[in-house]
Design an enzyme around this catalytic site. Sequence first.
Site, PDB file in Angstrom:
ATOM      1  CG  ASP A 164      40.181  40.304  17.925  1.00 16.80           C
ATOM      2  OD1 ASP A 164      41.529  40.463  17.922  1.00 16.80           O
ATOM      3  OD2 ASP A 164      39.718  39.173  17.153  1.00 16.80           O
TER       4      ASP A 164
ATOM      5  CG  ASN B 220      38.890  32.449  20.836  1.00 12.54           C
ATOM      6  OD1 ASN B 220      39.098  33.390  20.604  1.00 12.54           O
ATOM      7  ND2 ASN B 220      39.040  31.309  20.450  1.00 12.54           N
TER       8      ASN B 220
ATOM      9  CG  HIS C 185      41.509  34.626  16.619  1.00 19.97           C
ATOM     10  ND1 HIS C 185      42.326  33.819  15.821  1.00 19.97           N
ATOM     11  CD2 HIS C 185      40.992  33.764  17.425  1.00 19.97           C
ATOM     12  CE1 HIS C 185      42.014  32.636  16.211  1.00 19.97           C
ATOM     13  NE2 HIS C 185      41.380  32.613  17.294  1.00 19.97           N
TER      14      HIS C 185
ATOM     15  N   GLY D 120      37.850  30.410  30.683  1.00 19.10           N
ATOM     16  CA  GLY D 120      36.886  30.599  29.739  1.00 19.10           C
ATOM     17  C   GLY D 120      36.028  29.478  29.432  1.00 19.10           C
TER      18      GLY D 120
ATOM     19  CB  VAL E 267      44.010  26.869  25.958  1.00 19.21           C
ATOM     20  CG1 VAL E 267      45.196  28.150  25.573  1.00 19.21           C
ATOM     21  CG2 VAL E 267      43.058  26.491  24.938  1.00 19.21           C
TER      22      VAL E 267
HETATM   23  N1  LIG Z   1      42.912  32.646  20.943  1.00 23.16           N
HETATM   24  C1  LIG Z   1      43.033  31.520  20.201  1.00 23.16           C
HETATM   25  O1  LIG Z   1      43.552  31.624  19.144  1.00 23.16           O
HETATM   26  C2  LIG Z   1      42.517  30.430  21.140  1.00 23.16           C
HETATM   27  C3  LIG Z   1      42.590  29.285  20.651  1.00 23.16           C
HETATM   28  C4  LIG Z   1      42.147  28.251  21.348  1.00 23.16           C
HETATM   29  C5  LIG Z   1      41.093  28.301  22.180  1.00 23.16           C
HETATM   30  N2  LIG Z   1      41.153  29.550  22.574  1.00 23.16           N
HETATM   31  C6  LIG Z   1      40.122  29.871  23.677  1.00 23.16           C
HETATM   32  O2  LIG Z   1      40.661  29.497  25.174  1.00 23.16           O
HETATM   33  C7  LIG Z   1      39.596  29.470  25.937  1.00 23.16           C
HETATM   34  C8  LIG Z   1      39.916  28.166  26.956  1.00 23.16           C
HETATM   35  O3  LIG Z   1      39.945  27.063  26.188  1.00 23.16           O
HETATM   36  P1  LIG Z   1      40.057  25.603  26.579  1.00 23.16           P
HETATM   37  O4  LIG Z   1      39.952  24.635  25.568  1.00 23.16           O
HETATM   38  O5  LIG Z   1      41.319  25.454  27.504  1.00 23.16           O
HETATM   39  O6  LIG Z   1      38.562  25.375  27.549  1.00 23.16           O
HETATM   40  P2  LIG Z   1      38.539  24.511  28.888  1.00 23.16           P
HETATM   41  O7  LIG Z   1      37.012  24.413  29.064  1.00 23.16           O
HETATM   42  O8  LIG Z   1      39.450  23.203  28.695  1.00 23.16           O
HETATM   43  O9  LIG Z   1      39.557  25.295  30.205  1.00 23.16           O
HETATM   44  C9  LIG Z   1      38.840  26.420  30.597  1.00 23.16           C
HETATM   45  C10 LIG Z   1      39.303  26.433  32.179  1.00 23.16           C
HETATM   46  O10 LIG Z   1      39.057  27.740  32.597  1.00 23.16           O
HETATM   47  C11 LIG Z   1      38.798  27.310  33.961  1.00 23.16           C
HETATM   48  N3  LIG Z   1      37.973  28.696  34.214  1.00 23.16           N
HETATM   49  C12 LIG Z   1      36.559  28.975  34.010  1.00 23.16           C
HETATM   50  N4  LIG Z   1      36.489  29.956  34.688  1.00 23.16           N
HETATM   51  C13 LIG Z   1      37.468  30.431  35.633  1.00 23.16           C
HETATM   52  C14 LIG Z   1      37.579  31.502  36.270  1.00 23.16           C
HETATM   53  N5  LIG Z   1      36.813  32.526  36.684  1.00 23.16           N
HETATM   54  N6  LIG Z   1      39.003  31.607  36.868  1.00 23.16           N
HETATM   55  C15 LIG Z   1      40.122  30.672  36.573  1.00 23.16           C
HETATM   56  N7  LIG Z   1      39.661  29.542  35.685  1.00 23.16           N
HETATM   57  C16 LIG Z   1      38.627  29.481  35.151  1.00 23.16           C
HETATM   58  C17 LIG Z   1      38.078  26.294  33.690  1.00 23.16           C
HETATM   59  O11 LIG Z   1      37.993  25.654  35.365  1.00 23.16           O
HETATM   60  C18 LIG Z   1      38.650  25.125  32.922  1.00 23.16           C
HETATM   61  O12 LIG Z   1      39.711  24.635  33.671  1.00 23.16           O
HETATM   62  C19 LIG Z   1      38.368  29.524  25.489  1.00 23.16           C
HETATM   63  O13 LIG Z   1      37.739  30.593  25.282  1.00 23.16           O
HETATM   64  C20 LIG Z   1      38.630  29.047  24.015  1.00 23.16           C
HETATM   65  O14 LIG Z   1      37.838  29.513  22.952  1.00 23.16           O
HETATM   66  C21 LIG Z   1      41.391  30.486  22.255  1.00 23.16           C
END
Ligand SMILES: NC(=O)c1ccc[n+]([C@@H]2O[C@H](COP(=O)([O-])OP(=O)(O)OC[C@H]3O[C@@H](n4cnc5c(N)ncnc54)[C@H](O)[C@@H]3O)[C@@H](O)[C@H]2O)c1
Length: 325
Positions: A132, A129, A184, A88, A22
């Site tokens: 909210d 996520n 959401h 996350g 993301v």
């Molecule tokens: N709101 C939405 O509509 C929506 C849509 C898609 C994904 N998401 C959420 O976005 C988040 C990320 O998803 P993703 O697919 O990119 O995950 P991902 O695992 O590909 O990437 C997460 C990144 O966060 C980094 N990270 C972890 N802890 C950290 C910290 N303390 N400081 C800095 N970086 C840190 C990791 O190293 C990793 O690169 C998830 O929680 C996912 O559920 C939300």
Amino acid sequence: MERYGQRGRSPSTVAVIGAGHVGAAVANALVLLRTCVTVVLFDRTRARAEGEAWDIDDTTPLLHEIDVLATDRFEDVAGADVVVVTAGTSIQKGQSRLEILGRNAGLIRDVMAELDRAAPEAAVLLVSNPVDVLTRIAMEASTRDERLIMGSGTVLDTARLRYQLAKDLGVDHLDVSVHVIGEHGDSEFPVWSGTSVGGVPLEDFPLPEGKALSDLGATCLVATRRRGYDIFERKGYTNFGIAVAACQIVESILRDEKRVFSVSVRAPEAYGIGTDVVLGLPCIVGENGIEQKLVLPRNAEEQRLLEHSAGVLGDAYASLMRGQG
Ligand SMILES: NC(=O)c1ccc[n+]([C@@H]2O[C@H](COP(=O)([O-])OP(=O)(O)OC[C@H]3O[C@@H](n4cnc5c(N)ncnc54)[C@H](O)[C@@H]3O)[C@@H](O)[C@H]2O)c1
């Protein structure tokens, strides 16, 4: 690192926390859409931030000049006008939603503490996520004005529904006014009673031959709710749609566009669901962050759905607190 000015003035800096699927997609969209002049991509794993930032930076000689910087130091986020938090863990096989909430809640508290030190004036957009509940955690953890903290809420869900409805009705999606509100997630719902197409209330709009409004609404809603799952099943994550949604919210802040988005905010009293719960509701978004929270008229059934959604989020928050108490 070179630093730029304040929200509402250009040039501007946007920091993205988390360089995963993301975060990288958000950084890339910020560049493609020319949302700002500097993107700072932060990850706890520096190599990850560098890999993504340098790859995205390679698009700039082909397009336009935007600095894309990689870092694992919060000091480099100082001076950012807006920070998008995507860090996350996502749900893995065998993990419960609550387990993931507990882990991400701790992470968000830590990130907000760092951001309060490094960029106390910045507007913060949460995407991680469950968005909210994590936005509520961020508000409680941070010392900044609550108007500067919001979650991406049901912005993408609203866009998906609007697009599907427009296709089914044979009109441009820009002519459909509808809001998906609430969590959401599974308890989100569209406020059909206030939906209009080209200024005509949906219930009065001429439907395509052989289509009933109830079927049309139900199909659109199922498609909207299922969309994320369908993508997840096929590629294991979603990133491009949410990235553009996040960029549009960021743009509205940086350019003081005052666009209306259903972002995650604390409910205003007029909704009758208490003022603690954070969920997707339409707000005017501008240079001060949340400029105004709008109160949508809703019928009795929509009020019931809103109360249910607020209950789901309230329960998740309460379980988190019990688990950490
Ligand atoms: N709101 C939405 O509509 C929506 C849509 C898609 C994904 N998401 C959420 O976005 C988040 C990320 O998803 P993703 O697919 O990119 O995950 P991902 O695992 O590909 O990437 C997460 C990144 O966060 C980094 N990270 C972890 N802890 C950290 C910290 N303390 N400081 C800095 N970086 C840190 C990791 O190293 C990793 O690169 C998830 O929680 C996912 O559920 C939300």
